[in-house]
Design an enzyme around this catalytic site. Sequence first.
Site, mmCIF file in Angstrom:
data_model
loop_
_atom_site.group_PDB
_atom_site.id
_atom_site.type_symbol
_atom_site.label_atom_id
_atom_site.label_comp_id
_atom_site.label_asym_id
_atom_site.label_seq_id
_atom_site.Cartn_x
_atom_site.Cartn_y
_atom_site.Cartn_z
ATOM 1 C CB VAL A 245 -0.937 -0.007 1.229
ATOM 2 C CG1 VAL A 245 -1.822 1.234 1.244
ATOM 3 C CG2 VAL A 245 -1.787 -1.281 1.236
ATOM 4 N N PRO A 246 1.206 1.764 -1.196
ATOM 5 C CG PRO A 246 1.100 2.470 -3.427
ATOM 6 C CD PRO A 246 0.464 1.529 -2.434
ATOM 7 C CB CYS A 247 2.084 5.308 2.631
ATOM 8 S SG CYS A 247 3.227 4.161 3.413
ATOM 9 C CG HIS A 248 6.734 4.503 -1.407
ATOM 10 N ND1 HIS A 248 6.024 3.331 -1.237
ATOM 11 C CD2 HIS A 248 7.104 4.549 -2.707
ATOM 12 C CE1 HIS A 248 5.987 2.686 -2.397
ATOM 13 N NE2 HIS A 248 6.629 3.407 -3.306
#
Length: 153
Positions: free
Chosen positions: A119-122
Amino acid sequence: MKTRWMDTPIGGLRLHVDAGLLTAIDFGAEPRGERVEDALLDQVERQLDEYFAGDRRDFDLPVAADGTEFQKKVWAYLRTIPYGETVTYGQVATDLGYEVGISRAVGAANGANPIPIVVPCHRVIGSNGKLTGYAGGLDRKTTLLELERPGLF
């Protein structure tokens, strides 16, 4: 719940699965104990290895994260951000139908994401185009973004 440690270019990760779902990925994990055999843990590890090798852009994993309805909305949105692209906290807020003024709440939800990378919060950055906080540290955030789009930062 089952867990497994894996080594990656951004350090050790601890993978957590429960009832056939990926529930968490922890940064800065140290190896411990024996290798737990589990088909989903094998799949998560394989997909993360492919991602770090530059061979995977999207994850096809069953996930479930425990959080508030607002957090779950933000986390679902994060999964729609394309590989190699970034959005701002304010953009997440407006895309979800909120005022830009709740970008701090978006940031808090982003920071509470228990399943980073998958879950690409970056991929969420500040409105000025700069990197802002990251639960795994800005060095990891930079590495992940550079992996996806060399020369971005």
